[in-house]
Design a protein around this motif. Sequence first.
Motif, PDB file in Angstrom:
ATOM      1  N   VAL A   1      62.852 129.014  29.518  1.00  0.00           N
ATOM      2  CA  VAL A   1      63.777 130.067  29.081  1.00  0.00           C
ATOM      3  C   VAL A   1      64.518 130.621  30.297  1.00  0.00           C
ATOM      4  O   VAL A   1      65.734 130.819  30.281  1.00  0.00           O
ATOM      5  N   ARG A   2      63.745 130.844  31.376  1.00  0.00           N
ATOM      6  CA  ARG A   2      64.341 131.402  32.596  1.00  0.00           C
ATOM      7  C   ARG A   2      65.389 130.477  33.165  1.00  0.00           C
ATOM      8  O   ARG A   2      66.470 130.903  33.557  1.00  0.00           O
TER       9      ARG A   2
ATOM     10  N   HIS B   1      52.137 129.673  28.591  1.00  0.00           N
ATOM     11  CA  HIS B   1      53.244 130.619  28.411  1.00  0.00           C
ATOM     12  C   HIS B   1      54.186 130.550  29.610  1.00  0.00           C
ATOM     13  O   HIS B   1      55.403 130.598  29.460  1.00  0.00           O
TER      14      HIS B   1
ATOM     15  N   SER C   1      61.063 130.823  20.454  1.00  0.00           N
ATOM     16  CA  SER C   1      61.328 132.193  20.894  1.00  0.00           C
ATOM     17  C   SER C   1      60.707 133.252  19.999  1.00  0.00           C
ATOM     18  O   SER C   1      60.424 134.350  20.451  1.00  0.00           O
TER      19      SER C   1
ATOM     20  N   TYR D   1      61.065 141.219  29.766  1.00  0.00           N
ATOM     21  CA  TYR D   1      62.022 140.830  28.729  1.00  0.00           C
ATOM     22  C   TYR D   1      61.660 141.498  27.403  1.00  0.00           C
ATOM     23  O   TYR D   1      62.505 142.032  26.706  1.00  0.00           O
TER      24      TYR D   1
ATOM     25  N   ARG E   1      56.584 133.105  21.042  1.00  0.00           N
ATOM     26  CA  ARG E   1      56.115 133.128  22.427  1.00  0.00           C
ATOM     27  C   ARG E   1      56.007 134.523  23.038  1.00  0.00           C
ATOM     28  O   ARG E   1      54.978 134.890  23.575  1.00  0.00           O
ATOM     29  N   PHE E   2      57.109 135.298  22.932  1.00  0.00           N
ATOM     30  CA  PHE E   2      57.113 136.596  23.605  1.00  0.00           C
ATOM     31  C   PHE E   2      56.070 137.532  22.990  1.00  0.00           C
ATOM     32  O   PHE E   2      55.408 138.289  23.691  1.00  0.00           O
TER      33      PHE E   2
ATOM     34  N   ASN F   1      56.553 134.340  36.051  1.00  0.00           N
ATOM     35  CA  ASN F   1      57.117 134.072  34.721  1.00  0.00           C
ATOM     36  C   ASN F   1      56.546 135.009  33.670  1.00  0.00           C
ATOM     37  O   ASN F   1      57.257 135.476  32.783  1.00  0.00           O
TER      38      ASN F   1
ATOM     39  N   TYR G   1      56.549 127.792  29.338  1.00  0.00           N
ATOM     40  CA  TYR G   1      57.600 128.069  28.362  1.00  0.00           C
ATOM     41  C   TYR G   1      58.654 128.992  28.973  1.00  0.00           C
ATOM     42  O   TYR G   1      59.854 128.728  28.902  1.00  0.00           O
ATOM     43  N   ILE G   2      58.171 130.092  29.583  1.00  0.00           N
ATOM     44  CA  ILE G   2      59.090 131.063  30.170  1.00  0.00           C
ATOM     45  C   ILE G   2      59.934 130.370  31.240  1.00  0.00           C
ATOM     46  O   ILE G   2      61.110 130.695  31.425  1.00  0.00           O
ATOM     47  N   GLU G   3      59.323 129.423  31.936  1.00  0.00           N
ATOM     48  CA  GLU G   3      60.051 128.693  32.968  1.00  0.00           C
ATOM     49  C   GLU G   3      61.319 128.075  32.371  1.00  0.00           C
ATOM     50  O   GLU G   3      62.404 128.152  32.947  1.00  0.00           O
TER      51      GLU G   3
ATOM     52  N   GLY H   1      58.442 137.577  31.263  1.00  0.00           N
ATOM     53  CA  GLY H   1      58.247 137.679  29.809  1.00  0.00           C
ATOM     54  C   GLY H   1      57.974 139.111  29.390  1.00  0.00           C
ATOM     55  O   GLY H   1      58.535 139.603  28.413  1.00  0.00           O
TER      56      GLY H   1
END
Length: 604
Positions: A326-327, A319, A136, A21, A139-140, A14, A322-324, A18
Amino acid sequence: MKGNKTGTKRVISNIFFGIRYTLKFSPGFIAVALTEGIGRALWHIVQILFLRYFFDAVESGVDFRQILFVLLAYTAYNAVFELFNKWRLNVYVPRARIKLHKCVQSELYKKARSLDLGSYDDPEFYNDFIWAIRESDTRFIDIMDHVGMIVNRVICSAVVLGVLAVIDPVVAAVLFATVAAGFFIKKKITKVWYDCNEEMNPVRRKISYINRLFTLPEYAAELRQGGISAHMRGQNNKALDEYAGILKKTRAKRYSWGFLSRFLMDTFPQAGITGYIIIRFVLDPMFTLGDLSAGISSCFKLFWTLDDISNYVNKFNEHGLYIEKVRRFMETEPKIRGEEKDVPGFESFELRNVSFGYNFGGEEKAVLSDISLKLRRGEKIAFVGYNGAGKTTLTKLIMRLYDVENGEILYNGRNIKDFDPESYRRHIGAVFQDYRIFAASLAENVLGREFTPGDEEKVLSALGAASFEDKLSELPEGIHTQLTTEFSDKGIGLSGGEAQKVAIARVFAGEHELMILDEPSSALDPVAEFELNRSIAENAGDKTLIFISHRLSTTRMADRIYMFEQGRIIESGTHDELMTQNGKYAHMYTVQAKKYLADQLEKG
Ligand code: ADP
């Protein structure tokens, strides 16, 4: 919450997702973050080495000019690094943050629009989506920043550990072991918090819902009536008590693990190891003043950098989670799909034995059973029946907002599943009961896009068809009047009936061949309703029209009426035919006509 149980492998995958991305939208970011990371690591190392050099030089009486030169070099390095860092923080990061935020949100919004309506029926999916959007912007950026931090802390720790091992290998080993133990304890604390958060999530959802109730204007009027407001406040207090209860349950664990971790990572290194180094300096004549200063400062730095590494590793777990989400969201593919983009003009519709049920909490709730009907270009048909009979659902199936599982819907003789849904929907315009007015100008609301010169006639004619002219003449800036006060103090609010007319005008402006109007006049009084329906009928011309109405006076103009009951068509025909049949439609019509007459008599 599904998907929260992410293993280390998935967390790492993940994080790379990130990073990839972020690189896609802001390729320079990783280079800047790494430069900062390496620069800061060097800054720490230079600090220790400089202090050691300085004290040894003073002790052994090195030439003052040499000390001055080293001091100047040290200051120059610091100045250059700080200049770079200030540029990073004040110029680069804010710019990159906005760019990244814009790109990520735009992708998330695009994705949201492409998803099936059914996704919103899954509360877990919906909550995750809201969370993904809300986080969003930070986080990134945080992930990239923390990658830089980890790099700098790892380089820094490795070098400092090396320096310390030269000065006193025992101290280096003890310190390393202490911080490693502290790391595992911290992991334990994170796990306690994680479980605590898991338990708190439904409670938080409840609190956030109640918070929305008291802040959104659409609830304001209802909350001022009856006891619902007190009830909701009571629910909020209950949820907060529940929240406190969950915290209390984990209090003992958090206290004891927290104390142990602080002792191992703070008190022990500070008091114990520093004391040991000072004693060595006093007892060992080979231990120089430089060794003492470098030993103590390395000790503090090492403890601090290793502690930070464990913090960031734990942060990466968060993180990853979180990405999980979004993914999961970005990788969800709409189930409603179709290849053919070239959808021909509308000629006919046929529904063959259509049955449908909503998926509700994993169970299917049957709503429509065995519906068959035909509709040809230019016809005007009406769906009538009591609330909950399935009329709106059927129009949603026709629009392909949901796909039928049993039976088929044919468009010009072809199954609608053959067509690309977006291209297909361009032929159909619908006003649903829960239509929305957007914070945009009246013209933009009607066009459903930005206004361009030359659109004026189209907007005026659509508003005319929806009998909005009277209201339009009162508006200060005509079709350019801003609706709602969200974006402009001069924005105006519309009554329910007026808003409904704007939504109808939107369908006229769309120039669709098939129009679906769900309760088009529900918010109007009988006179305004008659006026609107006459206008719609006149302006619809040769367009095909499906309308749903409770008020049977409207249905008289239909070529055919379908009476629904509990998801089935129980009667169909023209108004006169159904009246002659003297079935449920005739009964409903007679009851309404009597009520209308009684209302008129009451008004005198
Ligand atoms: P009508 O338009 O005739 O009033 P609807 O088609 O709106 O009826 O609703 C038919 C039934 O489907 C109702 O029982 C309603 O509660 C249910 N329903 C409508 N939308 C959903 C949904 N998104 N999820 C679950 N059930 C739904």
